[in-house]
Write a protein that holds these residues in place. Structure first.
Motif, PDB file in Angstrom:
ATOM      1  N   VAL A  25       9.156  51.449  91.064  1.00 35.29           N
ATOM      2  CA  VAL A  25       9.743  50.718  89.949  1.00 35.29           C
ATOM      3  C   VAL A  25       9.390  51.435  88.644  1.00 35.29           C
ATOM      4  O   VAL A  25       8.229  51.480  88.244  1.00 35.29           O
ATOM      5  CB  VAL A  25       9.249  49.269  89.910  1.00 35.29           C
ATOM      6  N   THR A  26      10.411  52.009  87.993  1.00 36.01           N
ATOM      7  CA  THR A  26      10.166  52.681  86.718  1.00 36.01           C
ATOM      8  C   THR A  26      10.188  51.636  85.592  1.00 36.01           C
ATOM      9  O   THR A  26      10.582  50.484  85.801  1.00 36.01           O
ATOM     10  CB  THR A  26      11.243  53.728  86.428  1.00 36.01           C
ATOM     11  N   LEU A  27       9.796  52.071  84.419  1.00 32.91           N
ATOM     12  CA  LEU A  27       9.724  51.150  83.288  1.00 32.91           C
ATOM     13  C   LEU A  27      11.088  50.528  82.955  1.00 32.91           C
ATOM     14  O   LEU A  27      11.192  49.305  82.832  1.00 32.91           O
ATOM     15  CB  LEU A  27       9.125  51.870  82.073  1.00 32.91           C
ATOM     16  N   PRO A  28      12.158  51.334  82.819  1.00 34.98           N
ATOM     17  CA  PRO A  28      13.460  50.714  82.543  1.00 34.98           C
ATOM     18  C   PRO A  28      13.881  49.741  83.646  1.00 34.98           C
ATOM     19  O   PRO A  28      14.442  48.682  83.375  1.00 34.98           O
ATOM     20  CB  PRO A  28      14.422  51.915  82.482  1.00 34.98           C
ATOM     21  N   ARG A  29      13.569  50.076  84.890  1.00 36.49           N
ATOM     22  CA  ARG A  29      13.913  49.188  85.999  1.00 36.49           C
ATOM     23  C   ARG A  29      13.164  47.862  85.858  1.00 36.49           C
ATOM     24  O   ARG A  29      13.716  46.779  86.051  1.00 36.49           O
ATOM     25  CB  ARG A  29      13.519  49.878  87.318  1.00 36.49           C
ATOM     26  N   ARG A  30      11.885  47.948  85.475  1.00 35.35           N
ATOM     27  CA  ARG A  30      11.067  46.756  85.290  1.00 35.35           C
ATOM     28  C   ARG A  30      11.635  45.902  84.137  1.00 35.35           C
ATOM     29  O   ARG A  30      11.679  44.672  84.229  1.00 35.35           O
ATOM     30  CB  ARG A  30       9.634  47.204  84.983  1.00 35.35           C
ATOM     31  N   MET A  31      12.064  46.585  83.078  1.00 34.64           N
ATOM     32  CA  MET A  31      12.646  45.868  81.941  1.00 34.64           C
ATOM     33  C   MET A  31      13.925  45.158  82.355  1.00 34.64           C
ATOM     34  O   MET A  31      14.177  44.010  81.989  1.00 34.64           O
ATOM     35  CB  MET A  31      12.949  46.835  80.792  1.00 34.64           C
ATOM     36  N   TRP A  32      14.742  45.863  83.083  1.00 30.03           N
ATOM     37  CA  TRP A  32      16.015  45.298  83.550  1.00 30.03           C
ATOM     38  C   TRP A  32      15.751  44.031  84.365  1.00 30.03           C
ATOM     39  O   TRP A  32      16.378  42.991  84.146  1.00 30.03           O
ATOM     40  CB  TRP A  32      16.745  46.358  84.379  1.00 30.03           C
TER      41      TRP A  32
ATOM     42  N   SER B 234      -0.688  44.550  85.025  1.00 25.10           N
ATOM     43  CA  SER B 234      -0.728  45.795  85.798  1.00 25.10           C
ATOM     44  C   SER B 234       0.667  46.216  86.250  1.00 25.10           C
ATOM     45  O   SER B 234       0.934  47.408  86.389  1.00 25.10           O
ATOM     46  CB  SER B 234      -1.651  45.642  87.010  1.00 25.10           C
ATOM     47  N   ASP B 235       1.587  45.260  86.444  1.00 30.58           N
ATOM     48  CA  ASP B 235       2.956  45.628  86.828  1.00 30.58           C
ATOM     49  C   ASP B 235       3.605  46.509  85.763  1.00 30.58           C
ATOM     50  O   ASP B 235       4.194  47.539  86.063  1.00 30.58           O
ATOM     51  CB  ASP B 235       3.823  44.365  87.008  1.00 30.58           C
ATOM     52  N   TRP B 236       3.482  46.039  84.507  1.00 26.12           N
ATOM     53  CA  TRP B 236       4.053  46.807  83.392  1.00 26.12           C
ATOM     54  C   TRP B 236       3.404  48.182  83.302  1.00 26.12           C
ATOM     55  O   TRP B 236       4.079  49.195  83.125  1.00 26.12           O
ATOM     56  CB  TRP B 236       3.853  46.073  82.062  1.00 26.12           C
ATOM     57  N   LEU B 237       2.069  48.203  83.410  1.00 24.39           N
ATOM     58  CA  LEU B 237       1.375  49.486  83.263  1.00 24.39           C
ATOM     59  C   LEU B 237       1.730  50.437  84.392  1.00 24.39           C
ATOM     60  O   LEU B 237       1.956  51.631  84.169  1.00 24.39           O
ATOM     61  CB  LEU B 237      -0.142  49.260  83.202  1.00 24.39           C
TER      62      LEU B 237
ATOM     63  N   VAL C 240      18.315  54.171  83.402  1.00 26.62           N
ATOM     64  CA  VAL C 240      18.288  52.891  84.109  1.00 26.62           C
ATOM     65  C   VAL C 240      19.112  52.892  85.395  1.00 26.62           C
ATOM     66  O   VAL C 240      18.630  52.451  86.440  1.00 26.62           O
ATOM     67  CB  VAL C 240      18.869  51.745  83.252  1.00 26.62           C
ATOM     68  N   ILE C 241      20.351  53.371  85.316  1.00 23.04           N
ATOM     69  CA  ILE C 241      21.285  53.082  86.414  1.00 23.04           C
ATOM     70  C   ILE C 241      20.824  53.706  87.735  1.00 23.04           C
ATOM     71  O   ILE C 241      20.802  53.041  88.772  1.00 23.04           O
ATOM     72  CB  ILE C 241      22.711  53.557  86.067  1.00 23.04           C
ATOM     73  N   ILE C 242      20.427  54.978  87.685  1.00 18.58           N
ATOM     74  CA  ILE C 242      19.950  55.618  88.919  1.00 18.58           C
ATOM     75  C   ILE C 242      18.711  54.894  89.427  1.00 18.58           C
ATOM     76  O   ILE C 242      18.562  54.633  90.622  1.00 18.58           O
ATOM     77  CB  ILE C 242      19.672  57.119  88.677  1.00 18.58           C
ATOM     78  N   ALA C 243      17.816  54.532  88.481  1.00 15.75           N
ATOM     79  CA  ALA C 243      16.596  53.833  88.879  1.00 15.75           C
ATOM     80  C   ALA C 243      16.936  52.509  89.565  1.00 15.75           C
ATOM     81  O   ALA C 243      16.268  52.104  90.526  1.00 15.75           O
ATOM     82  CB  ALA C 243      15.702  53.591  87.663  1.00 15.75           C
ATOM     83  N   LEU C 244      17.989  51.837  89.110  1.00 15.46           N
ATOM     84  CA  LEU C 244      18.365  50.563  89.723  1.00 15.46           C
ATOM     85  C   LEU C 244      18.656  50.748  91.204  1.00 15.46           C
ATOM     86  O   LEU C 244      18.302  49.915  92.033  1.00 15.46           O
ATOM     87  CB  LEU C 244      19.619  49.988  89.050  1.00 15.46           C
ATOM     88  N   PHE C 245      19.309  51.842  91.540  1.00 16.54           N
ATOM     89  CA  PHE C 245      19.702  52.051  92.924  1.00 16.54           C
ATOM     90  C   PHE C 245      18.608  52.711  93.747  1.00 16.54           C
ATOM     91  O   PHE C 245      18.459  52.430  94.927  1.00 16.54           O
ATOM     92  CB  PHE C 245      20.981  52.900  92.987  1.00 16.54           C
ATOM     93  N   LEU C 246      17.850  53.620  93.148  1.00 15.60           N
ATOM     94  CA  LEU C 246      16.918  54.422  93.937  1.00 15.60           C
ATOM     95  C   LEU C 246      15.496  53.863  93.997  1.00 15.60           C
ATOM     96  O   LEU C 246      14.728  54.252  94.871  1.00 15.60           O
ATOM     97  CB  LEU C 246      16.854  55.858  93.391  1.00 15.60           C
TER      98      LEU C 246
ATOM     99  N   LEU D 170       4.421  55.316  86.165  1.00 16.05           N
ATOM    100  CA  LEU D 170       5.380  55.945  87.067  1.00 16.05           C
ATOM    101  C   LEU D 170       6.468  56.651  86.258  1.00 16.05           C
ATOM    102  O   LEU D 170       6.835  57.798  86.537  1.00 16.05           O
ATOM    103  CB  LEU D 170       6.023  54.903  87.989  1.00 16.05           C
ATOM    104  N   SER D 171       6.968  55.981  85.207  1.00 14.86           N
ATOM    105  CA  SER D 171       8.021  56.595  84.389  1.00 14.86           C
ATOM    106  C   SER D 171       7.530  57.868  83.732  1.00 14.86           C
ATOM    107  O   SER D 171       8.260  58.868  83.669  1.00 14.86           O
ATOM    108  CB  SER D 171       8.503  55.612  83.316  1.00 14.86           C
ATOM    109  N   LEU D 172       6.287  57.828  83.206  1.00  8.23           N
ATOM    110  CA  LEU D 172       5.739  59.025  82.563  1.00  8.23           C
ATOM    111  C   LEU D 172       5.609  60.156  83.579  1.00  8.23           C
ATOM    112  O   LEU D 172       5.951  61.305  83.304  1.00  8.23           O
ATOM    113  CB  LEU D 172       4.363  58.716  81.941  1.00  8.23           C
TER     114      LEU D 172
END
Lengths: 267, 299, 374
Positions: free
Chosen positions: A214-221, A56-59, A202-208, A64-66
């Motif tokens: 948590v967006t998908l790229p953030r989760r991947m990171w 469910s975390d991934w989903l 990714v980068i903005i998501a990392l900070f914000l 959220l990213s979509l």
């Protein structure tokens, strides 16, 4: 006669292989049955896709990213299209200044934008909310909309707008009934690029994103920092497929408008 | 004065006439109103946040140039700056060498051009994170490259490839290649094909034509591609952080670290510097003939 | 001067050049089964000014491109001075060429553009500078060497292109619509200049144009092309006075066409009937009585009949004036014959000549010698 003879095709093929290889490897790896990263995989299966769809975390991160990307598309396309129509008609000094401002996110280093919005948004309480991410991503997506729409605008025969005005259409009616329909392909292509820009960011998501958004790229990171398991390959493959689909649509839109143009030209 | 403070919608018939007179006197009023929402948005959610953060380099803790004055003697900063510049430089040159043949093929080939374009564009639009991840897989201790080299008997022990400067450079070249290929291919396509015919007719061999006509005329694309790649390379964060060596800290990574520790003044100083170099190079690019529009058409 | 291996020497003295002779035999070029040029055979004499004339798509440019070596013939042979060049790449053919939009290298100055072919031939620098100066002089461009092509006017660019094509003293110069982009006055000046150059240099010129007037004024011989084939080859006056078919008659100049039926033959004269009127024309062909033919005449060779005495050497026909247009030096009348055929008559305008009015019924006449069977 051409210089092609002097650029052996083999070299070009090798460079193209270098470009394509990583994506192919990720693609193949996502169907691995092994519990760890090994290439080539000992056997194939959907193990990691099951892991992804069962988590469910991934989903949640995917949804959220979509959602964020969709909101970014709505905002950036509306603002960007109107602005593009305005900008081309501005007198030169103002046009240069506004164009520079609007396109600058393409060249301002990502980290500078990211910590800038982090610095400001933390005061507005926008860190950890998807709203903050939407607002910041829109700034990154706008240049793509503006360039795409501007290109469409430049391709319009100005005589068409003059004709509409001479036929009694008000400037507003001309915009709505003549200009906008003519640039619709450019708007759609810009919207697709805006979607991809936000979806992959990714980068903005990392900070914000904090812990609440948590967006998908953030989760991947986060996942990549601690472990290297093929779930990410599965996720990556899915995003690549999504990107490829959107690019194919953009390509079809462009080709169709070109075809229409040619048909008109022939008639 | 009272007239100009009223918006047209506030008025009835007389106001309409006023409005159209305005539009005639200031023809860019309507365009400006169309652009205004975006400009306002960009100001509030992008320009003001970034600028106010950058100002921290001057006013943290009090108004002074101390942060900048300290940079020339800051060993950590100098080392990071050197790593960032040298990496960007190497990556730019390597990218150019790999990009030119592809651009040439892309601009010349008729039947294979769409295929080449797909191979160039798909990675272009794939997220940096995914591409970096792919290189982690390829370069890892048990990654494909080590396995292949061992299977061929070239090496016995896996090489340390991941978390090295080389890994950063390879992945960055991979990510930045399309930014070099597209402007060069664009410049090559814009060369009037009759020039190559003329050169050939005047006695230049194919290599002579390439060296004296095609290559010089593609220089705007080469310059644009190099500047773009260098500027983008300067700001790289994700890739060096994931595949680079532990000592390969780039300017972007240092900025992120300092923000983590809430050293806003220092982070803002570094950001200002990074931004100044990037924008300075872009400004130079705009001045070069034939480069001006590259930043609009790229990506 | 040192002669670079594999390349022809560059004779420096003027007058020692003889133009190349070119022969095309059964030349063919097709794109995906469609023939752009089919079965073109031509012998171009040394020192000739030959023009390929035709509408767009007639194959004239394709023929030129094959001579230059930019396109390979699908069939047939091209020989320069009796030696086949089909397998010689363009950069070894030593042919000067002026392109339609000049194809000046935008990154090189005028002098560097002109020096380009010399550099390829490893001509020493000092010699190069001398030849460039000479070429600039020849084209009335001294002092322009340091400029870039974009800083020149269209006419100047054209002359630089010619200088560049001539500086290495080729014995054959190809020109592809070299004056197409210029305005009328400039074009006429440069036409004269091309003629002068041709006379001065004595080399062979092959010139492509779709402008019949240009072709008529400049050429020694004209090759009229249509649909990838040669329609007619001849001196300008031959083509004008004796077009061999309807296409040539209407493409070069204007023609009146009258359908007629052969009624009798007298020596090398044919008598044909057109709507009840008997007309005569000279012919060397053997025509059968009753054969359907088309007679052609030029509008400016027609006269209103009262200006000419009755004679066997004159054809006459009754017409009605349907339109009268004054065009400065000439008056142009549209006429209709009794059986409905439209004709055009051009008359030099003069205060002493009476203008005809629409609806006037008159008789027109023209010399039998100006009557052509097409």
């Amino acid at each position: 006669m051409s210089a092609v003879r002097f650029v052996p095709s083999l070299i070009v093929a090798l460079i193209l292989l270098f470009l394509a290889l990583p994506i192919v490897v990720v693609f193949v790896l996502s169907f691995s049955s092994a519990a760890y990263l090994t290439f080539p995989p000992p056997a194939f299966g959907f193990r990691w896709y099951k892991a992804y769809f069962g988590d469910s975390d991934w989903l949640d991160a995917t949804w959220l990213s979509l959602w964020v990307a969709a909101a970014v598309v709505a905002l950036s396309t509306t603002l960007g299209t109107l602005a593009a129509i305005g900008i081309v008609r501005l007198p030169r000094p103002i046009r240069i200044f506004t164009t520079a401002l609007v396109l600058s996110p393409l060249v301002v280093p990502g980290i500078v934008i990211a910590i800038g919005v982090y610095y400001a948004f933390s005061r507005y309480g926008l860190v950890g909310s998807s709203m903050g991410i939407v607002l910041a991503h829109t700034c990154l997506a706008v240049p793509f909309v503006v360039t795409s729409v501007s290109a469409s605008l430049a391709a319009i025969d100005p005589k068409l707008e003059h004709a509409a005005l001479s036929l009694g259409a008000t400037p507003g009616a001309t915009l709505w009934q003549v200009t906008l329909p003519l640039i619709r392909p450019g708007v759609l292509v810009g919207a697709l690029f805006a979607f991809i820009t936000s979806f992959d960011e990714v980068i903005i998501a990392l900070f914000l994103s904090g812990s609440g958004a948590v967006t998908l790229p953030r989760r991947m990171w986060d996942d990549l920092r601690f472990q290297l398991n093929p779930t990410i390959a599965a996720v990556s493959t899915l995003t690549i497929i999504l990107t490829a689909l959107l690019l194919a649509i953009a390509h079809l839109i462009r080709r169709r408008t070109e075809q229409l143009k040619n048909e008109k030209g022939d008639a | 004065m009272s007239d100009s403070s009223m918006t047209p919608s506030m008025r009835i018939l007389g106001g309409r006439r006023e409005w159209s007179r305005w539009r005639r006197d200031i023809p860019w009023l309507t365009p400006l109103l169309l652009a205004a929402p975006l400009l306002l948005y960009m100001a509030v959610f992008y320009a003001i946040p970034v600028v106010s953060m950058l100002l921290r380099s001057l006013n943290d803790p009090k108004w002074s140039l101390d942060h900048y004055a300290a940079l020339p003697s800051d060993v950590v900063f100098l080392k990071v700056l050197w790593i960032t510049l040298s990496t960007s430089f190497i990556v730019t040159l390597a990218t150019l060498m790999l990009a030119y043949p592809v651009a040439l093929a892309l601009s010349r080939a008729r039947s294979t051009a769409p295929l080449i374009l797909i191979v160039v564009l798909l990675p272009f639009w794939t997220s940096v994170l995914v591409r970096t991840y792919a290189w982690m897989v390829l370069l890892g201790r048990h990654g494909m490259i080590n396995e292949a080299l061992m299977a061929l008997g070239i090496i016995e022990q896996p090489l340390r490839l991941l978390n090295t400067t080389l890994a950063t450079e390879i992945a960055m070249v991979h990510i930045l290649l399309p930014y070099m290929i597209l402007p060069i291919a664009n410049a090559l396509r814009q060369i009037d094909p009759s020039l190559a015919l003329a050169s050939s007719g005047l006695g230049a061999t194919p290599w002579g034509t390439f060296r004296q006509v095609t290559f010089p005329l593609s220089m705007p694309g080469v310059a644009a591609g190099m500047l773009l790649v260098f500027v983008l390379a300067l700001g790289f964060y994700i890739t060096p952080a994931m595949v680079g060596g532990s000592r390969d800290i780039t300017l972007s990574m240092l900025i992120a670290q300092e923000v983590d520790q809430l050293h806003w003044g220092y982070a803002a100083t570094l950001s200002t510097l990074l931004l100044a170099v990037a924008l300075g190079l872009v400004a130079i690019a705009q001045l070069l003939p034939g480069v001006g529009n590259t930043f609009r058409t790229s990506k | 001067m040192k002669e670079a291996s594999g390349r022809s020497a560059l004779p420096m003295g003027d007058g020692c050049l003889r133009g190349a002779s070119v022969s095309l035999s059964d030349l063919e070029r097709s794109y995906g089964g469609v023939a752009a040029v089919a079965g073109v055979s031509l012998d171009i004499q040394s020192g000739e000014f030959l023009t390929l004339l035709g509408p767009s798509g007639s194959g004239k440019t394709t023929t030129l491109m094959m001579i230059a070596g930019f396109q390979a013939p699908s069939k047939g042979d091209i020989a320069i001075d009796g030696v086949s060049v089909v397998d010689t790449p363009p950069y070894r053919r030593n042919i000067g060429m002026v392109f339609q939009n000049y194809a000046l290298f935008p990154h090189l100055t005028v002098a560097e553009n002109i020096a380009f072919p010399l550099k390829q031939r490893r001509v020493p620098k000092v010699e190069r500078a001398r030849l460039v100066a000479e070429a600039l002089e020849l084209m009335h461009l001294p002092g322009y060497g340091g400029r870039y092509p974009r800083q020149l006017s269209g006419g100047q660019q054209q002359r630089v292109a010619v200088a560049r094509a001539l500086v290495f003293k080729p014995r054959l110069l190809l020109m592809d619509e070299p004056l197409g982009a210029l305005d009328k006055q400039l074009r006429e000046n440069l036409q004269l200049e091309m003629r002068r150059l041709h006379a001065e240099l004595g080399i062979t010129f092959i010139y492509v144009t779709h402008d019949q007037e240009e072709a008529l004024t400049m050429s020694d011989r004209i090759v009229v092309m249509n649909d990838g084939k040669v329609a007619q080859v001849g001196r300008p006056e031959d083509l004008y006075d004796r077009p061999c078919n309807r296409f040539v008659a209407s493409f070069i100049g204007e023609s009146n066409f009258l359908p007629a039926v052969v009624r009798g033959l007298e020596n090398d004269m044919v008598v044909a009937e057109c709507g009840g009127v008997l007309l005569r024309a000279a012919t060397s062909q053997r025509l059968a009585i009753g054969a359907e033919i088309t007679l052609a005449t030029r509008p400016e060779r027609l006269r209103f009949a009262e200006q000419l005495a009755e004679s066997d050497a004159i054809n006459r026909i009754a017409v009605t004036v349907t339109e009268s247009v004054f065009a400065g030096e000439r008056c142009r009348y549209l006429l209709k014959t009794e059986n409905g055929a439209a004709m055009v008559l051009k008359e030099v305008s003069s205060a002493t000549v009476r203008r005809r009015d629409v609806g006037d019924r008159v008789e027109i006449a023209w010399s039998v010698a100006d009557t052509i069977i097409v």
